[in-house]
Design a protein around this motif. Sequence first.
Motif, mmCIF file in Angstrom:
data_model
loop_
_atom_site.group_PDB
_atom_site.id
_atom_site.type_symbol
_atom_site.label_atom_id
_atom_site.label_comp_id
_atom_site.label_asym_id
_atom_site.label_seq_id
_atom_site.Cartn_x
_atom_site.Cartn_y
_atom_site.Cartn_z
ATOM 1 N N GLY A 155 0.798 -1.213 0.000
ATOM 2 C CA GLY A 155 0.000 0.000 0.000
ATOM 3 C C GLY A 155 0.831 1.264 0.000
ATOM 4 O O GLY A 155 0.462 2.266 -0.618
ATOM 5 N N ALA A 156 1.984 1.225 0.676
ATOM 6 C CA ALA A 156 2.809 2.426 0.811
ATOM 7 C C ALA A 156 3.758 2.642 -0.357
ATOM 8 O O ALA A 156 4.172 3.774 -0.611
ATOM 9 N N THR A 157 4.116 1.553 -1.085
ATOM 10 C CA THR A 157 5.120 1.684 -2.148
ATOM 11 C C THR A 157 4.666 1.155 -3.505
ATOM 12 O O THR A 157 5.277 1.478 -4.517
ATOM 13 N N GLY A 158 3.627 0.323 -3.542
ATOM 14 C CA GLY A 158 3.188 -0.282 -4.795
ATOM 15 C C GLY A 158 3.967 -1.527 -5.181
ATOM 16 O O GLY A 158 3.730 -2.100 -6.239
ATOM 17 N N VAL A 159 4.891 -1.995 -4.328
ATOM 18 C CA VAL A 159 5.684 -3.195 -4.602
ATOM 19 C C VAL A 159 5.131 -4.356 -3.798
ATOM 20 O O VAL A 159 4.976 -4.249 -2.579
ATOM 21 N N PHE A 160 4.858 -5.486 -4.476
ATOM 22 C CA PHE A 160 4.190 -6.623 -3.841
ATOM 23 C C PHE A 160 5.153 -7.673 -3.281
ATOM 24 O O PHE A 160 4.726 -8.611 -2.625
ATOM 25 N N ALA A 161 6.438 -7.560 -3.574
ATOM 26 C CA ALA A 161 7.345 -8.693 -3.393
ATOM 27 C C ALA A 161 7.742 -8.977 -1.952
ATOM 28 O O ALA A 161 7.922 -10.137 -1.575
ATOM 29 N N MET A 162 7.935 -7.946 -1.160
ATOM 30 C CA MET A 162 8.530 -8.114 0.170
ATOM 31 C C MET A 162 7.476 -8.044 1.270
ATOM 32 O O MET A 162 6.654 -7.137 1.268
ATOM 33 N N PRO A 163 7.555 -8.956 2.238
ATOM 34 C CA PRO A 163 8.403 -10.155 2.301
ATOM 35 C C PRO A 163 7.731 -11.418 1.771
ATOM 36 O O PRO A 163 8.218 -12.516 2.035
ATOM 37 N N ALA A 164 6.636 -11.258 1.032
ATOM 38 C CA ALA A 164 5.855 -12.421 0.612
ATOM 39 C C ALA A 164 6.675 -13.413 -0.209
ATOM 40 O O ALA A 164 6.605 -14.627 0.008
ATOM 41 N N VAL A 165 7.446 -12.911 -1.178
ATOM 42 C CA VAL A 165 8.218 -13.807 -2.046
ATOM 43 C C VAL A 165 9.219 -14.610 -1.224
ATOM 44 O O VAL A 165 9.338 -15.836 -1.397
ATOM 45 N N LEU A 166 9.928 -13.962 -0.323
ATOM 46 C CA LEU A 166 10.918 -14.654 0.496
ATOM 47 C C LEU A 166 10.257 -15.714 1.373
ATOM 48 O O LEU A 166 10.784 -16.820 1.544
ATOM 49 N N TYR A 167 9.103 -15.393 1.929
ATOM 50 C CA TYR A 167 8.385 -16.336 2.787
ATOM 51 C C TYR A 167 7.907 -17.558 2.004
ATOM 52 O O TYR A 167 8.104 -18.708 2.439
ATOM 53 N N LEU A 168 7.294 -17.328 0.852
ATOM 54 C CA LEU A 168 6.785 -18.449 0.059
ATOM 55 C C LEU A 168 7.926 -19.329 -0.448
ATOM 56 O O LEU A 168 7.806 -20.556 -0.486
ATOM 57 N N GLN A 169 9.032 -18.717 -0.828
ATOM 58 C CA GLN A 169 10.194 -19.504 -1.236
ATOM 59 C C GLN A 169 10.743 -20.321 -0.073
ATOM 60 O O GLN A 169 11.214 -21.445 -0.252
ATOM 61 N N ALA A 170 10.671 -19.771 1.125
ATOM 62 C CA ALA A 170 11.222 -20.444 2.302
ATOM 63 C C ALA A 170 10.425 -21.682 2.697
ATOM 64 O O ALA A 170 10.936 -22.546 3.417
ATOM 65 N N LEU A 171 9.176 -21.791 2.231
ATOM 66 C CA LEU A 171 8.348 -22.933 2.605
ATOM 67 C C LEU A 171 8.741 -24.210 1.875
ATOM 68 O O LEU A 171 8.237 -25.288 2.206
ATOM 69 N N GLY A 172 9.621 -24.100 0.862
ATOM 70 C CA GLY A 172 10.056 -25.287 0.141
ATOM 71 C C GLY A 172 8.976 -25.898 -0.741
ATOM 72 O O GLY A 172 8.916 -27.126 -0.900
ATOM 73 N N LEU A 173 8.129 -25.060 -1.319
ATOM 74 C CA LEU A 173 7.060 -25.547 -2.189
ATOM 75 C C LEU A 173 7.634 -26.109 -3.484
ATOM 76 O O LEU A 173 8.714 -25.707 -3.925
ATOM 77 N N GLU A 174 6.898 -27.049 -4.085
ATOM 78 C CA GLU A 174 7.262 -27.500 -5.425
ATOM 79 C C GLU A 174 7.134 -26.331 -6.401
ATOM 80 O O GLU A 174 6.407 -25.371 -6.139
ATOM 81 N N LYS A 175 7.840 -26.436 -7.544
ATOM 82 C CA LYS A 175 7.918 -25.314 -8.481
ATOM 83 C C LYS A 175 6.535 -24.797 -8.870
ATOM 84 O O LYS A 175 6.276 -23.587 -8.794
ATOM 85 N N GLU A 191 3.652 -25.284 -7.395
ATOM 86 C CA GLU A 191 2.950 -24.774 -6.218
ATOM 87 C C GLU A 191 3.437 -23.368 -5.861
ATOM 88 O O GLU A 191 2.633 -22.501 -5.497
ATOM 89 N N LEU A 192 4.747 -23.148 -5.974
ATOM 90 C CA LEU A 192 5.305 -21.838 -5.675
ATOM 91 C C LEU A 192 4.806 -20.793 -6.660
ATOM 92 O O LEU A 192 4.390 -19.688 -6.263
ATOM 93 N N ILE A 193 4.816 -21.120 -7.946
ATOM 94 C CA ILE A 193 4.351 -20.178 -8.960
ATOM 95 C C ILE A 193 2.886 -19.827 -8.732
ATOM 96 O O ILE A 193 2.474 -18.669 -8.832
ATOM 97 N N GLN A 194 2.086 -20.852 -8.365
ATOM 98 C CA GLN A 194 0.675 -20.596 -8.106
ATOM 99 C C GLN A 194 0.479 -19.749 -6.851
ATOM 100 O O GLN A 194 -0.338 -18.820 -6.838
ATOM 101 N N ALA A 195 1.244 -20.044 -5.801
ATOM 102 C CA ALA A 195 1.134 -19.261 -4.574
ATOM 103 C C ALA A 195 1.537 -17.805 -4.813
ATOM 104 O O ALA A 195 0.915 -16.878 -4.279
ATOM 105 N N LEU A 196 2.571 -17.596 -5.610
ATOM 106 C CA LEU A 196 2.969 -16.231 -5.955
ATOM 107 C C LEU A 196 1.858 -15.539 -6.739
ATOM 108 O O LEU A 196 1.561 -14.355 -6.514
ATOM 109 N N GLY A 197 1.241 -16.267 -7.678
ATOM 110 C CA GLY A 197 0.135 -15.696 -8.437
ATOM 111 C C GLY A 197 -1.015 -15.291 -7.541
ATOM 112 O O GLY A 197 -1.627 -14.231 -7.726
#
Length: 249
Positions: A146-166, A168-174
Motif C-alpha cells: 500500500g505504501a510503495t506499490g511493490v508486492f514482493a517483500m516479504p511475501a516472495v521470500l516467505y513463500l520460497q522459504a516454505l520449500g514448495l514445489e515449483k 505450487e510456488l508459482i501458483q502461490a505467488l500468483g
Amino acid sequence: MTDPTLPLLAFAFAVFVAAGLVKGVTGMGLPTIAMGLLATTMPPHESAALLLVPSLVTNVWQLAAGPSPRAAAKRFWPMMAGVTGGAVATAGVLAGDAAHYATIGLGAVLMVYALFGLSGRRLTAPPSSERTLALPVGLATGLITGATGVFAMPAVLYLQALGLEKEELIQALGLSFTVSTLALAAGLGFAGALDPHTLGGSALALVPAGLGMAAGQALRRRISPTVFKVAFFAGLLGLGAYLVVTSMG
C-alpha cells in the motif's frame, strides 16, 4: 495521465514491455519493474494505478494455470487476509502528502530486495510455522504494498522459504500478487487516487505487457536463469538507489 505527452506514452510502453519480459522469464517482477521505472517520471499513485490491470490479468492467469487454485486459497488465506488489510490501510500514503516519502520507501524496498537476491541466500521455514507466520507476513507485505506499490517483500521470500514445489510456488505467488493488486486498487480507490483516464491507460498497458511476456517466455528457454537473475537484481539495485538519491536531493 489526463494529458500524456508522446514521450511519456513511449516511455510507459517501453516500461511495460520490459516488465512483461521479466515476468515471462521469472514468473514475477512485473509490478516491481513497472513501479520502479514509472516512479522516475510520474507520481507514485499514478504509477501504481497504471500497473493494476496488467498485474491483475497476468497474475490471475498464473494462479489459474497452477495445480489447484482452491487448495492454494484454502492454505494461504490467513496470509491473504493480512495482505488485504495492510494494503488498504496504507494505500493513502501513495496519494497523500507523504508521496515523496513513498518514493524513497519504494527505492529502499527495491534495494533490500535486490541485495538479498544478489546474496544468493535462501531462508527456510518449516510448514509447521505457517500458522504462526502467515498473518504477520501477509500484513507486512500489505503495508509495504500500500505504501510503495511493490508486492514482493516479504511475501516472495516467505513463500520460497516454505520449500514448495515449483508449480505450487508459482501458483502461490500468483495468488499473493492477485490479492495484493486487488487490495492496492481498493486502497487507492478509498483514497480517491483512481480515475477513468488512468484505469483506461492501465487497460491499454496490457498490450506491451503481453508482448513482453511472450518475448520473456521465449527467452527463458535460451538464457541462463542465473545470469538473468543477476542482471535483474543488479538493475533493481541501481534503480532503487536512483529513486532514493533523487528523492532526497
